[in-house]
Design an enzyme around this catalytic site. Structure first.
Site, PDB file in Angstrom:
ATOM      1  CB  SER A  69       2.138   9.722  -4.119  1.00 22.19           C
ATOM      2  OG  SER A  69       2.059   8.672  -4.790  1.00 22.19           O
TER       3      SER A  69
HETATM    4  N1  SAH Z   1       2.558   4.049  -0.288  1.00 18.08           N
HETATM    5  C1  SAH Z   1       3.694   5.119  -0.674  1.00 18.08           C
HETATM    6  C2  SAH Z   1       4.389   5.458  -1.825  1.00 18.08           C
HETATM    7  C3  SAH Z   1       5.521   4.223  -2.024  1.00 18.08           C
HETATM    8  S1  SAH Z   1       5.883   4.090  -4.261  1.00 18.08           S
HETATM    9  C4  SAH Z   1       4.134   5.822   0.786  1.00 18.08           C
HETATM   10  O1  SAH Z   1       2.967   6.407   1.315  1.00 18.08           O
HETATM   11  O2  SAH Z   1       5.062   6.423   0.860  1.00 18.08           O
HETATM   12  C5  SAH Z   1       5.326   3.210  -4.150  1.00 18.08           C
HETATM   13  C6  SAH Z   1       6.506   1.202  -3.601  1.00 18.08           C
HETATM   14  O3  SAH Z   1       5.704   0.744  -4.188  1.00 18.08           O
HETATM   15  C7  SAH Z   1       8.430   1.815  -3.919  1.00 18.08           C
HETATM   16  O4  SAH Z   1       7.996   1.732  -2.370  1.00 18.08           O
HETATM   17  C8  SAH Z   1       7.758   0.268  -4.386  1.00 18.08           C
HETATM   18  O5  SAH Z   1       9.379   0.062  -4.173  1.00 18.08           O
HETATM   19  C9  SAH Z   1       6.972  -0.149  -4.267  1.00 18.08           C
HETATM   20  N2  SAH Z   1       6.634  -1.931  -5.240  1.00 18.08           N
HETATM   21  C10 SAH Z   1       7.159  -1.320  -6.775  1.00 18.08           C
HETATM   22  N3  SAH Z   1       6.140  -2.898  -6.947  1.00 18.08           N
HETATM   23  C11 SAH Z   1       6.159  -3.041  -5.763  1.00 18.08           C
HETATM   24  C12 SAH Z   1       5.387  -4.558  -5.592  1.00 18.08           C
HETATM   25  N4  SAH Z   1       5.090  -5.597  -6.807  1.00 18.08           N
HETATM   26  N5  SAH Z   1       4.494  -5.151  -5.122  1.00 18.08           N
HETATM   27  C13 SAH Z   1       5.277  -4.156  -3.618  1.00 18.08           C
HETATM   28  N6  SAH Z   1       5.902  -2.799  -3.794  1.00 18.08           N
HETATM   29  C14 SAH Z   1       6.319  -3.083  -4.690  1.00 18.08           C
END
Ligand code: SAH
Length: 223
Positions: A69
């Site tokens: 993000s």
């Molecule tokens: N907090 C992250 C942003 C990640 S984008 C950062 O600082 O980079 C969102 C992430 O959530 C993705 O990597 C995706 O694979 C993960 N995601 C989606 N559904 C999920 C779930 N049920 N459990 C764990 N991770 C999940």
């Protein structure tokens, strides 16, 4: 070589200073959050091809169809967690590990769950290189939380789900806060939910946003 490396680091530090100024102009008030953004090298969590964009307020692709993000969204969500430093935090969606590094500077412990193993592995490696030794990364479906480590004082969901996952609500400590994006695919409301009592939750909408899908048993199904 050495001098061009230190010039680049200085450049990044200046860019972070500008970013922090912009975030503060845009309404981020929590000095601890601004300090953490200033001190955390976001570029290290990105593919090298995107280092030039690391301190602009934009989302960046991190591989596997996922994005990190924009810093403004990350700062707003982090501020909404009202962290004082003693909290046990659960993050759902480790992604690049950048958000987990910020949480590490602002709370006591962080458990971060990621469903895509290769992202979890990369994030774990960089977090350990950066000395974030109170962050644990786990591969799994974060919509189910982590019952073995509950309750959590704070839960941060960083992928957009259709609705609040019940397992997460039940793993929130009384008085605890959950922040995350929920609503339609492609556009969500950023919610801040407080557990006021065993069966009592209050919620407020703190913004609108667009996150990648939260995929799991209490999220969307994979497409
Ligand atoms: N907090 C992250 C942003 C990640 S984008 C950062 O600082 O980079 C969102 C992430 O959530 C993705 O990597 C995706 O694979 C993960 N995601 C989606 N559904 C999920 C779930 N049920 N459990 C764990 N991770 C999940």
């Amino acid at each position: 070589m050495e001098s061009s490396r230190s010039a680049a680091l200085e450049e990044f530090a200046l860019a972070r200073e500008r970013l922090v100024r912009r975030l503060s102009e845009r309404g981020v008030r929590d000095e601890r959050v601004l300090k953490a953004v200033y001190e955390t090298p976001r570029h290290r969590f990105l593919p090298e091809a995107f280092w030039g964009q690391a301190y602009k307020d934009t989302p960046v692709p991190i591989g596997e169809g996922q994005t990190i993000s924009a810093p403004g969204v990350v700062a707003t969500m982090t501020e909404a967690l009202s962290l004082a430093g003693h909290e046990q935090v659960l993050e759902v969606g480790t992604g690049s590990g950048y958000q987990a590094a910020l949480l590490h500077s602002l709370a006591a412990t962080v458990l971060s769950i990621e469903r895509i193993p290769v992202l979890a592995e990369q994030a774990e490696a960089i977090l350990s290189e950066m000395g974030c030794d109170r962050v644990k990364v786990r591969v799994g479906d974060g919509t189910q939380g982590a019952a073995d480590c509950a309750p959590f004082d704070r839960i941060l969901v960083t992928a957009g789900g259709p609705e609040l996952p019940l397992p997460l609500l039940s793993q929130l400590a009384i008085g605890g806060l959950l922040v995350g994006p929920f609503g339609r695919r492609g556009e969500q409301e950023l919610l801040r939910v407080q557990r006021a009592g065993a069966q009592r939750f209050t919620r407020e909408v703190i913004g609108r946003c667009r996150f990648v899908d939260l995929i799991g048993e209490a999220g969307w199904s994979a497409r």
